[in-house]
Enzyme design. Structure first.
Site, PDB file in Angstrom:
ATOM      1  N   HIS A   1       3.207   6.876  -6.880  1.00  0.00           N
ATOM      2  CA  HIS A   1       2.466   8.071  -7.284  1.00  0.00           C
ATOM      3  C   HIS A   1       3.386   9.294  -7.243  1.00  0.00           C
ATOM      4  CE1 HIS A   1      -1.807  10.076  -6.906  1.00  0.00           C
ATOM      5  NE2 HIS A   1      -1.223  10.351  -8.052  1.00  0.00           N
TER       6      HIS A   1
ATOM      7  N   HIS B   1       1.666   4.500  -2.857  1.00  0.00           N
ATOM      8  CA  HIS B   1       1.770   5.951  -2.679  1.00  0.00           C
ATOM      9  C   HIS B   1       3.116   6.453  -3.212  1.00  0.00           C
ATOM     10  CE1 HIS B   1      -1.850   6.879  -0.482  1.00  0.00           C
ATOM     11  NE2 HIS B   1      -1.555   6.127   0.562  1.00  0.00           N
TER      12      HIS B   1
ATOM     13  N   HIS C   1       0.834  -1.203   0.000  1.00  0.00           N
ATOM     14  CA  HIS C   1       0.000   0.000   0.000  1.00  0.00           C
ATOM     15  C   HIS C   1       0.873   1.259   0.000  1.00  0.00           C
ATOM     16  CE1 HIS C   1      -3.652   2.353   1.265  1.00  0.00           C
ATOM     17  NE2 HIS C   1      -2.701   3.149   1.757  1.00  0.00           N
ATOM     18  N   GLU C   2       1.806   1.320   0.930  1.00  0.00           N
ATOM     19  CA  GLU C   2       2.634   2.525   1.032  1.00  0.00           C
ATOM     20  C   GLU C   2       3.534   2.682  -0.187  1.00  0.00           C
ATOM     21  OE1 GLU C   2       1.831   4.682   3.062  1.00  0.00           O
ATOM     22  OE2 GLU C   2       0.552   3.426   4.323  1.00  0.00           O
TER      23      GLU C   2
END
Length: 671
Positions: free
Chosen positions: A469, A466, A462-463
């Protein structure tokens, strides 16, 4: 001596020179860069030339480069490796930064230049990105109160300053409560726990013997595996009491004052309440749209949870316990049921989910999707546990990625992604980002591999979503770079990246046994994936309850007693008695440590409507690494930051925005 924060950073890739920074350097550097920014903004406001995009908007974008550099370096270390000195600095910096922001927003000459450009925007012949930055700049000033005058403007500045102080104090109180509690484990209490948890408890306690702390990576598995109901209760009550233990670290009054000030700020800006103001610029648009989402999720989730609770209560009684199922029982009996129904447990899975191998897996997935290459580098970092990597593509430098994965008392709880520097091309530069992922996984004994639960591995992915992105951002202006997007869109890339953890070929390559090196057996993998949605009633209820409370706190008048209002709201939605909110008010850092997720905790669910649909785009091709779909994802989502409205970006990638049914189906809650 020269302050290393103010001298040129002659470090690899311009990383902060943490090996030379002392805590005494931060305040002089902060004062210097804020003073420099004030001079730059004054020059923009006093420019005798007519306003243009270049001499006003572009100049403003570049005016606070020093603030970004110094405070980016500070807040990275302050959150991940706190000390009393750094906590004191945080308390001092909050009003300083707030005063600077209020001064900029309140500069009438500056706003007049921005407003003039906005009113004449059709004649400026701006490219789409520049037009977007002009719109966002004007909107940011207006929404911050640039049109207020006199007493109203002064009051807005006071509110902003006070909220920044309250948010800092809320975080520090929470860290103090988490760091100040441990529960020693006797040999009898330690013996039934899985080997990995025993090792983590010993490591956490050091010379004092094995302990359970309030780090999620320790307390959750303890609640899953400890057969000692009294100890489970003790651990659970301490965990859920963070921020409401009385004394100096109690957050209840802070939460109440924060809600009052947010309401007052919204009304000064002409809105009925804070939620109406906050949601105006999000994908959801208004509180009612959020309510509809949350209640569409709540009803099937609650029904699933209540059905599970009946099963767990029978298991509780079979163990000889009287009375109803309690919140400290749920995880224990859910884990026992998972073992029975799916024939797996974390003790079996964890040896195959080594931290280093999961890091390699995340890097490998990013390589296959986006062509990035990763090499570990030596660099001055703020803590020995942190590791730095250069990210390249086709031989070209893209970013530096820093991973700081282990829990420690000086680190605030949770997991997050931040930047020390964002991507941009302002002023003809080619600035690439410095990106940091922080997690709180249990650190093993020296020489032992770090082992993760499947949820831990999901957090790591998940991290890193990010981080991608940020690292793949390709825009000109820093204010729209990377994750500078609507709050209910920002979780899409992170939640989408989690899906690749469940791709069998990824697991076959990287889920290898810590001792034998053997790949995870196919049968075990199938059981693990089959159990991926196990206990989703519980997970969805605890998350959605928090989102409902957050939203309603910010709709209408601020509650005089947030704890009473929290209880009323949970009663209204018929919260299952054996499930607690994921984040009760006194430790709801997402909402009260700053404004980021205030009236916005629903955004995880909003983004989840899209992430399952986005991964379906890959499934439809028959290849989870389909290069054309990956190129579209990067071109329309990951590289574009906030250069267009979030809905436009998503529809350009996928064709349409999905409904809540995609979310329910993904969680196994659809009828």
């Amino acid at each position: 001596m020269t302050n290393p924060l103010l001298a040129p950073w002659d470090t690899p890739f311009g990383l902060p020179p943490y090996d030379r920074i002392e805590d005494d350097h931060w305040m002089p550097a902060a004062e210097a860069v804020i003073a420099e920014a004030r001079v730059a903004v004054e020059a923009i406001a006093a420019n005798p030339e007519p306003p243009s995009f270049d001499n006003t908007i572009a100049a403003l974008e570049m005016s606070d480069e020093g603030i970004g550099r110094v405070f980016g370096a500070f807040y990275a270390v302050a959150s991940a490796d706190s000390t009393p000195a750094r906590q004191s600095l945080q308390r001092d910096f909050a009003p300083m930064l707030s005063a600077y922001t209020s001064w900029v927003i309140g500069n009438r000459a500056l706003f007049e230049r921005i407003d003039t450009l906005w009113q004449s925007r059709e004649t400026l012949d701006l490219d789409p990105e520049a037009a977007r930055v002009l719109m966002l700049t004007h909107r940011r000033f207006v929404r911050a109160g640039a049109r207020l005058e006199g007493a109203q403007a002064e009051r807005m500045a006071e509110i902003r300053a006070r909220l920044s102080v309250l948010g800092t104090q809320f975080s520090q109180n929470l860290l103090a409560d988490e760091a100040g509690w441990t529960m020693p484990l006797s040999p009898e209490a330690l013996a039934p726990l899985p080997a990995g948890l025993r090792s983590a408890a010993k490591s956490a306690g050091g010379e004092n013997g094995p302990v359970i702390t309030l780090s999620r990576s320790l307390v959750v598995p303890f609640l899953q595996y400890s057969p000692d109901r009294a100890l489970r209760k003790k651990a659970f009550e301490a965990w859920t009491a963070r921020g409401m233990n009385g004394g100096e670290t109690d957050n209840r009054a802070i939460a109440a004052e924060t809600l009052r000030l947010r309401e007052e700020r919204a009304k000064l800006l002409g809105h009925d309440d804070y939620a109406a103001w906050k949601l105006e610029t999000e994908m959801a648009g208004d509180p009612q749209s959020v309510r509809e989402l949350l209640h569409a999720v709540w009803d099937p989730a609650r029904a699933a949870a209540e059905a599970d609770a009946e099963i767990y209560e029978e298991m509780l009684r079979a163990d000889g316990h009287e009375g109803p199922l309690e919140p400290w029982d749920w995880r224990y009996y859910a884990e026992a049921r998972r073992r029975a129904e799916h024939e797996i447990d974390d003790g079996t899975l964890k040896p195959y989910l080594q931290l280093d191998r999961m890091i390699e897996a995340a890097f490998s997935v990013a390589h296959r999707l986006f062509g990035i290459e990763v090499r570990e580098i030596e660099a001055p970092l703020y803590h020995p546990d942190a590791r730095a990597f250069e990210i390249t593509r086709a031989g070209k430098h893209l970013a530096v990625f820093i991973g700081d994965w282990f829990a420690r008392p000086s680190k605030r709880s949770g997991a997050w992604c931040t930047t020390m520097r964002q991507q941009h091309r302002m002023g003809g530069q080619e600035v690439r980002p410095l990106v940091l992922n922080v997690c709180n996984f249990a650190k093993p004994d020296a020489g032992e591999p770090a082992l993760l639960s499947f949820d831990d591995a999901r957090t790591l992915f998940h991290e890193f979503g990010h981080a991608l992105h940020q690292m793949l951002s390709d825009v000109t202006w820093e204010s729209i770079s990377g994750t500078s997007v609507a709050r209910d869109f920002v979780e899409l890339p992170s939640q989408l990246f989690e899906h690749w953890l469940e791709v069998p070929q990824v697991l076959r390559e990287f889920a290898t046994h810590a001792e034998t090196g053997a790949p995870m057996p196919e049968a075990l993998m199938e059981k693990m994936l089959a159990a991926a949605n196990f206990d989703q009633g519980f997970a969805t209820v605890e998350q959605t309850a928090s989102a409902i409370v957050d939203l309603e706190f910010h709709c209408g008048p601020a509650p005089a007693d947030p704890m009473q209002r929290q209880a009323e709201l949970l009663e209204e939605i018929r919260m299952p008695r054996a499930i607690a909110m994921r984040h009760a008010t006194p430790h709801f850092a997402h909402v009260f440590s700053g404004d980021g997720y205030a009236a916005g905790y629903y955004s995880y669910l909003w983004s989840e409507m899209m992430d399952a649909d986005a991964f379906e785009a890959f499934r439809e091709t028959g290849d989870p690494f389909d290069p054309d779909t990956a190129r579209r994802l990067e071109a329309h989502v990951l590289s574009r930051g906030g250069s267009e409205e979030a809905g436009v970006l998503y529809e350009r990638f996928r064709g349409a925005t999905p409904s809540v049914e995609a979310l329910l189906k993904g969680r196994g809650l659809a009828a």
